[in-house]
Design an enzyme around this catalytic site. Structure first.
Site, PDB file in Angstrom:
ATOM      1  N   ASP A  24       0.849  -1.209   0.000  1.00  9.28           N
ATOM      2  CA  ASP A  24       0.000   0.000   0.000  1.00  9.28           C
ATOM      3  C   ASP A  24       0.881   1.255   0.000  1.00  9.28           C
ATOM      4  O   ASP A  24       1.719   1.421   0.892  1.00  9.28           O
ATOM      5  CB  ASP A  24      -0.906   0.017   1.233  1.00  9.28           C
ATOM      6  CG  ASP A  24      -2.051  -0.978   1.084  1.00  9.28           C
ATOM      7  OD1 ASP A  24      -2.459  -1.257  -0.053  1.00  9.28           O
ATOM      8  OD2 ASP A  24      -2.528  -1.478   2.121  1.00  9.28           O
ATOM      9  N   ASP A  84       3.751   0.742  -8.566  1.00  8.60           N
ATOM     10  CA  ASP A  84       3.493   1.705  -9.643  1.00  8.60           C
ATOM     11  C   ASP A  84       3.793   3.127  -9.159  1.00  8.60           C
ATOM     12  O   ASP A  84       3.863   4.046  -9.952  1.00  8.60           O
ATOM     13  CB  ASP A  84       2.013   1.650 -10.066  1.00  8.60           C
ATOM     14  CG  ASP A  84       1.113   2.031  -8.904  1.00  8.60           C
ATOM     15  OD1 ASP A  84       1.249   1.405  -7.838  1.00  8.60           O
ATOM     16  OD2 ASP A  84       0.292   2.962  -9.046  1.00  8.60           O
TER      17      ASP A  84
HETATM   18  C1  LIG Z   1      -2.434  -2.891  -2.939  1.00  8.70           C
HETATM   19  S1  LIG Z   1      -2.817  -4.453  -2.251  1.00  8.70           S
HETATM   20  C2  LIG Z   1      -1.837  -5.556  -3.253  1.00  8.70           C
HETATM   21  C3  LIG Z   1      -2.374  -6.957  -3.246  1.00  8.70           C
HETATM   22  C4  LIG Z   1      -1.617  -7.963  -4.118  1.00  8.70           C
HETATM   23  N1  LIG Z   1      -0.220  -8.075  -3.735  1.00  8.70           N
HETATM   24  C5  LIG Z   1      -1.720  -7.613  -5.574  1.00  8.70           C
HETATM   25  O1  LIG Z   1      -0.696  -7.288  -6.183  1.00  8.70           O
HETATM   26  O2  LIG Z   1      -2.817  -7.709  -6.129  1.00  8.70           O
HETATM   27  C6  LIG Z   1      -1.929  -4.419  -0.727  1.00  8.70           C
HETATM   28  C7  LIG Z   1      -2.299  -5.560   0.218  1.00  8.70           C
HETATM   29  O3  LIG Z   1      -1.379  -5.554   1.312  1.00  8.70           O
HETATM   30  C8  LIG Z   1      -2.068  -5.755   2.526  1.00  8.70           C
HETATM   31  N2  LIG Z   1      -1.238  -5.102   3.554  1.00  8.70           N
HETATM   32  C9  LIG Z   1      -0.989  -3.776   3.655  1.00  8.70           C
HETATM   33  N3  LIG Z   1      -0.148  -3.518   4.664  1.00  8.70           N
HETATM   34  C10 LIG Z   1       0.158  -4.719   5.214  1.00  8.70           C
HETATM   35  C11 LIG Z   1       0.981  -5.105   6.293  1.00  8.70           C
HETATM   36  N4  LIG Z   1       1.666  -4.181   7.007  1.00  8.70           N
HETATM   37  N5  LIG Z   1       1.060  -6.417   6.605  1.00  8.70           N
HETATM   38  C12 LIG Z   1       0.370  -7.345   5.877  1.00  8.70           C
HETATM   39  N6  LIG Z   1      -0.446  -7.032   4.837  1.00  8.70           N
HETATM   40  C13 LIG Z   1      -0.547  -5.739   4.509  1.00  8.70           C
HETATM   41  C14 LIG Z   1      -3.412  -5.105   2.309  1.00  8.70           C
HETATM   42  O4  LIG Z   1      -4.393  -5.640   3.179  1.00  8.70           O
HETATM   43  C15 LIG Z   1      -3.679  -5.444   0.836  1.00  8.70           C
HETATM   44  O5  LIG Z   1      -4.347  -6.680   0.699  1.00  8.70           O
END
Ligand SMILES: C[S@@+](CC[C@H](N)C(=O)[O-])C[C@H]1O[C@@H](n2cnc3c(N)ncnc32)[C@H](O)[C@@H]1O
Length: 220
Positions: free
Chosen positions: A126, A162
């Site tokens: 994120d 990105d």
């Molecule tokens: C932008 S999405 C990307 C999902 C996947 N990797 C993709 O490319 O389609 C980011 C994911 O990371 C998870 N996430 C964000 N911060 C995190 C953290 N500190 N620990 C574990 N998961 C996290 C969010 O819940 C979300 O599902």
């Protein structure tokens, strides 16, 4: 196996870590991690790769199917997404996959031993694009040092994003960790990696014609 078969068997106020059918639940707002003695195990001693921030698991499910001789751990902090990966894992009978519902830094720091893992991947962490939220970004020196600790020597960590601002910050955080060396020469990223696999966000951004930045470092 149905999605509803995954039930965390205690109330939130009684929360504690537990392994249920190849799903490790690590509670949030919890600090007695050291009391947990169970371990993530696979049926063999094959190498273990980790993907953090797995989302709905599209990327890691495909990798696990194509590489049955490698074990994979998917780390995702949101229950509904982690459960989705768990459901697909059982539906496709993937014995080389394990799902962890946890915040990435907490899981790495408290649940992984030194030299436990080989390659590590993070697809679209994120970006927290607003300046006031940037402190929530995962890819900081402290997290990278923990990941480095659990990797074996020469193994790599690949991050794709990105977001150009986050890309530059990630690189500058990597450069603070002496135990990592860059795989790509300055400016330390490429935009044309092939055969990387596909994730929900990768397909989305590629369909919009966005440039994707690949960052890769190796443990010294
Ligand atoms: C932008 S999405 C990307 C999902 C996947 N990797 C993709 O490319 O389609 C980011 C994911 O990371 C998870 N996430 C964000 N911060 C995190 C953290 N500190 N620990 C574990 N998961 C996290 C969010 O819940 C979300 O599902």
């Amino acid at each position: 196996m149905k999605k509803s078969d995954l039930v965390i068997p205690f109330k939130y106020e009684d929360r504690r870590p537990i392994i249920l059918n190849r799903y490790l639940y690590v509670p949030d707002n919890y600090d007695a991690h050291d009391q947990f003695t169970d371990k993530i195990t696979f049926e063999n001693d094959n190498e273990i790769n980790i993907e953090y921030c797995s989302g709905n698991g599209e990327w890691i499910i495909e990798k696990a199917k194509k590489n049955l001789n490698i074990n994979f751990i998917a780390v995702e902090m949101k229950f509904l997404r982690a459960r989705q990966i768990w459901f697909k894992m059982h539906k496709d009978n993937l014995k080389n996959l394990f799902v962890v519902q946890s915040e990435a830094f907490v899981f790495t720091k408290h649940y992984l031993e030194d030299y436990f893992a080989m390659d590590v991947f993070i697809n679209f962490p994120d970006p927290w694009p607003k300046k006031k939220h940037a402190k929530n970004r995962l890819l900081k020196k402290e997290f990278l040092q923990e990941v480095n600790r659990v990797q074996k020597k020469d193994e790599t960590i690949t991050i794709i994003t990105d977001n150009e601002d986050y890309r530059d910050e990630i690189i500058s955080e990597f450069l603070k960790v002496e135990e990592y060396k860059a795989i790509f020469k300055k400016p330390y990223f490429v935009q044309d990696a092939k055969d990387f696999g596909s994730s929900f966000f990768l397909s989305l951004f590629q369909s919009k014609g966005k440039a994707i930045n690949y960052i890769k470092f190796a443990k010294i």
